[in-house]
Design a protein around this motif. Structure first.
Motif, PDB file in Angstrom:
ATOM      1  N   VAL A  66       2.692   9.185  11.799  1.00 22.13           N
ATOM      2  CA  VAL A  66       2.931  10.245  12.782  1.00 22.13           C
ATOM      3  C   VAL A  66       3.093   9.663  14.178  1.00 22.13           C
ATOM      4  O   VAL A  66       3.981  10.068  14.942  1.00 22.13           O
ATOM      5  CB  VAL A  66       1.788  11.285  12.734  1.00 22.13           C
ATOM      6  CG1 VAL A  66       1.861  12.230  13.933  1.00 22.13           C
ATOM      7  CG2 VAL A  66       1.868  12.087  11.444  1.00 22.13           C
ATOM      8  N   ASN A  67       2.264   8.700  14.535  1.00 19.89           N
ATOM      9  CA  ASN A  67       2.385   8.069  15.853  1.00 19.89           C
ATOM     10  C   ASN A  67       3.720   7.344  16.004  1.00 19.89           C
ATOM     11  O   ASN A  67       4.352   7.395  17.071  1.00 19.89           O
ATOM     12  CB  ASN A  67       1.227   7.102  16.089  1.00 19.89           C
ATOM     13  CG  ASN A  67      -0.093   7.821  16.312  1.00 19.89           C
ATOM     14  OD1 ASN A  67      -0.105   8.981  16.729  1.00 19.89           O
ATOM     15  ND2 ASN A  67      -1.189   7.160  16.019  1.00 19.89           N
ATOM     16  N   ASP A  68       4.149   6.677  14.938  1.00 22.72           N
ATOM     17  CA  ASP A  68       5.445   5.990  14.987  1.00 22.72           C
ATOM     18  C   ASP A  68       6.594   6.989  15.122  1.00 22.72           C
ATOM     19  O   ASP A  68       7.560   6.748  15.855  1.00 22.72           O
ATOM     20  CB  ASP A  68       5.634   5.133  13.730  1.00 22.72           C
ATOM     21  CG  ASP A  68       4.701   3.931  13.691  1.00 22.72           C
ATOM     22  OD1 ASP A  68       4.312   3.456  14.777  1.00 22.72           O
ATOM     23  OD2 ASP A  68       4.358   3.479  12.597  1.00 22.72           O
ATOM     24  N   LEU A  69       6.486   8.114  14.442  1.00 25.94           N
ATOM     25  CA  LEU A  69       7.531   9.126  14.540  1.00 25.94           C
ATOM     26  C   LEU A  69       7.555   9.782  15.921  1.00 25.94           C
ATOM     27  O   LEU A  69       8.619  10.176  16.407  1.00 25.94           O
ATOM     28  CB  LEU A  69       7.336  10.191  13.453  1.00 25.94           C
ATOM     29  CG  LEU A  69       7.671   9.736  12.030  1.00 25.94           C
ATOM     30  CD1 LEU A  69       7.233  10.792  11.023  1.00 25.94           C
ATOM     31  CD2 LEU A  69       9.155   9.444  11.876  1.00 25.94           C
ATOM     32  N   ARG A  70       6.418   9.875  16.554  1.00 26.71           N
ATOM     33  CA  ARG A  70       6.386  10.401  17.924  1.00 26.71           C
ATOM     34  C   ARG A  70       7.200   9.508  18.857  1.00 26.71           C
ATOM     35  O   ARG A  70       7.911   9.997  19.746  1.00 26.71           O
ATOM     36  CB  ARG A  70       4.945  10.504  18.426  1.00 26.71           C
ATOM     37  CG  ARG A  70       4.146  11.619  17.789  1.00 26.71           C
ATOM     38  CD  ARG A  70       2.722  11.643  18.284  1.00 26.71           C
ATOM     39  NE  ARG A  70       2.631  12.115  19.655  1.00 26.71           N
ATOM     40  CZ  ARG A  70       1.506  12.125  20.356  1.00 26.71           C
ATOM     41  NH1 ARG A  70       0.380  11.666  19.822  1.00 26.71           N
ATOM     42  NH2 ARG A  70       1.493  12.582  21.579  1.00 26.71           N
ATOM     43  N   HIS A 125       2.148  19.899   4.745  1.00 22.84           N
ATOM     44  CA  HIS A 125       1.054  20.855   4.574  1.00 22.84           C
ATOM     45  C   HIS A 125      -0.163  20.438   5.394  1.00 22.84           C
ATOM     46  O   HIS A 125      -1.200  21.105   5.329  1.00 22.84           O
ATOM     47  CB  HIS A 125       0.660  20.952   3.092  1.00 22.84           C
ATOM     48  CG  HIS A 125       1.619  21.754   2.271  1.00 22.84           C
ATOM     49  ND1 HIS A 125       1.569  23.127   2.190  1.00 22.84           N
ATOM     50  CD2 HIS A 125       2.673  21.382   1.512  1.00 22.84           C
ATOM     51  CE1 HIS A 125       2.537  23.578   1.414  1.00 22.84           C
ATOM     52  NE2 HIS A 125       3.232  22.524   0.985  1.00 22.84           N
ATOM     53  N   ASP A 126      -0.044  19.358   6.155  1.00 18.04           N
ATOM     54  CA  ASP A 126      -1.159  18.841   6.936  1.00 18.04           C
ATOM     55  C   ASP A 126      -1.088  19.412   8.348  1.00 18.04           C
ATOM     56  O   ASP A 126      -0.249  19.016   9.161  1.00 18.04           O
ATOM     57  CB  ASP A 126      -1.097  17.311   6.964  1.00 18.04           C
ATOM     58  CG  ASP A 126      -2.340  16.682   7.579  1.00 18.04           C
ATOM     59  OD1 ASP A 126      -2.774  17.162   8.641  1.00 18.04           O
ATOM     60  OD2 ASP A 126      -2.850  15.708   7.009  1.00 18.04           O
ATOM     61  N   SER A 173       0.844  -1.194   0.000  1.00 17.66           N
ATOM     62  CA  SER A 173       0.000   0.000   0.000  1.00 17.66           C
ATOM     63  C   SER A 173       0.881   1.247   0.000  1.00 17.66           C
ATOM     64  O   SER A 173       2.067   1.195   0.359  1.00 17.66           O
ATOM     65  CB  SER A 173      -0.901   0.008   1.229  1.00 17.66           C
ATOM     66  OG  SER A 173      -0.113   0.177   2.405  1.00 17.66           O
ATOM     67  N   GLY A 174       0.299   2.377  -0.374  1.00 20.04           N
ATOM     68  CA  GLY A 174       1.050   3.632  -0.344  1.00 20.04           C
ATOM     69  C   GLY A 174       1.581   3.948   1.038  1.00 20.04           C
ATOM     70  O   GLY A 174       2.715   4.421   1.189  1.00 20.04           O
ATOM     71  N   ASP A 192      -3.616   7.820   2.601  1.00 25.02           N
ATOM     72  CA  ASP A 192      -4.877   8.077   3.292  1.00 25.02           C
ATOM     73  C   ASP A 192      -4.662   8.497   4.749  1.00 25.02           C
ATOM     74  O   ASP A 192      -3.568   8.372   5.302  1.00 25.02           O
ATOM     75  CB  ASP A 192      -5.793   6.846   3.218  1.00 25.02           C
ATOM     76  CG  ASP A 192      -5.171   5.625   3.876  1.00 25.02           C
ATOM     77  OD1 ASP A 192      -4.874   5.682   5.091  1.00 25.02           O
ATOM     78  OD2 ASP A 192      -4.973   4.605   3.187  1.00 25.02           O
ATOM     79  N   ILE A 193      -5.722   8.977   5.368  1.00 26.55           N
ATOM     80  CA  ILE A 193      -5.638   9.565   6.706  1.00 26.55           C
ATOM     81  C   ILE A 193      -5.169   8.558   7.741  1.00 26.55           C
ATOM     82  O   ILE A 193      -4.337   8.876   8.602  1.00 26.55           O
ATOM     83  CB  ILE A 193      -7.011  10.150   7.108  1.00 26.55           C
ATOM     84  CG1 ILE A 193      -7.341  11.350   6.230  1.00 26.55           C
ATOM     85  CG2 ILE A 193      -7.005  10.565   8.580  1.00 26.55           C
ATOM     86  CD1 ILE A 193      -8.729  11.919   6.448  1.00 26.55           C
ATOM     87  N   SER A 194      -5.670   7.332   7.684  1.00 28.36           N
ATOM     88  CA  SER A 194      -5.286   6.334   8.689  1.00 28.36           C
ATOM     89  C   SER A 194      -3.801   5.999   8.587  1.00 28.36           C
ATOM     90  O   SER A 194      -3.122   5.836   9.620  1.00 28.36           O
ATOM     91  CB  SER A 194      -6.134   5.066   8.543  1.00 28.36           C
ATOM     92  OG  SER A 194      -5.924   4.452   7.283  1.00 28.36           O
ATOM     93  N   ALA A 195      -3.273   5.910   7.364  1.00 29.41           N
ATOM     94  CA  ALA A 195      -1.845   5.636   7.179  1.00 29.41           C
ATOM     95  C   ALA A 195      -1.013   6.808   7.691  1.00 29.41           C
ATOM     96  O   ALA A 195       0.044   6.621   8.309  1.00 29.41           O
ATOM     97  CB  ALA A 195      -1.537   5.358   5.710  1.00 29.41           C
TER      98      ALA A 195
END
Length: 237
Positions: A169-173, A187-188, A131-132, A161-164
């Motif tokens: 982002v959670n993993d990067l946190r 840009h998000d 998946s992307g 997509d938003i869930s991905a």
């Protein structure tokens, strides 16, 4: 940790960065924010030693990005906007290939990351069949193979997509909680609000603001924005 002094970049007569000055401390997660054409990607490429400034300096841990590129590249991981992996190879083959190129990489460490980032079940799939979102995760993990102190990400979730996005982002946190320094362009506004502890705001090549999340709402004419995401939304255009 990362210090820019009188940093300028020109392409011909066009000045893309104009006399930029800032100092980023170790362990910060910095949102690099601004509308298209603000100079964000150029700034990140200079810090990542991919591009040279026209004038001025950038230092990473006291090392000059022009003169000591090899030493700096051992400290940083750079994630471009493009998916920079081999689509005809499997996830595992990509990790092993890039792992051989990266000093201090270990299969044990990247296997652990794959489990944490929910890529372990996709190790033997060709990248073109992922998946992307999982392609983007792999793109980031490859930049982390040598366990860098600094991770530089240029719109790493574009086109998914938003869930991905939320997963990444959670993993990067979690990566940030390990004490790593992160520079994150996006840009998000929701991503930026969730991930970043401070913000560096560019517009037309000029540094308009650099400071903590708490101070962003006090910035300029957007002080009356209703919420933080709205504030960032106005900035990124």
């Amino acid at each position: 940790m990362i210090a820019a002094e009188n940093l300028t970049k020109k392409f011909g007569r066009k000045e893309v960065l104009k006399n930029i000055n800032f100092t980023i401390q170790k362990g910060e997660t910095v949102g690099v924010v601004g509308p298209n054409g603000a100079g964000k990607s150029t700034l990140l490429r200079i810090i990542a030693t991919i591009m040279n400034a026209t004038t001025g300096t950038v230092a990473v841990d006291g090392l000059d990005v022009k003169k000591e590129k090899k030493a700096i590249r051992q400290k940083i991981g750079y994630v471009p906007q493009e998916i920079a992996v081999y689509h005809e190879l499997t996830t595992r083959e990509n990790l092993r290939f890039f792992g051989k190129l990266a000093k201090h990489s270990s299969e044990e460490r990247w296997m652990k990351r794959c489990e944490e980032w929910r890529l372990a079940e996709h190790l033997d799939k060709k990248v073109k069949h992922l998946s992307g979102g999982n392609q983007r995760k792999l793109n980031i993990l490859i930049a982390m193979l040598h366990d860098p102190d600094i991770l530089i990400l240029d719109e790493p979730t574009v086109g998914i997509d938003i869930s991905a996005k939320q997963e990444i982002v959670n993993d990067l946190r979690e990566f940030g909680r390990e004490g790593k320094t992160i520079l994150y362009s996006s840009h998000d506004a929701q991503e930026l609000e969730t991930l970043c502890t401070s913000f560096l705001i560019l517009k037309e090549g000029e540094l308009l603001f650099y400071g903590s999340k708490q101070k962003v709402r006090q910035f300029g004419s957007i002080a009356q924005s209703k919420n933080f995401a709205e504030t960032l939304g106005e900035i990124v255009g």
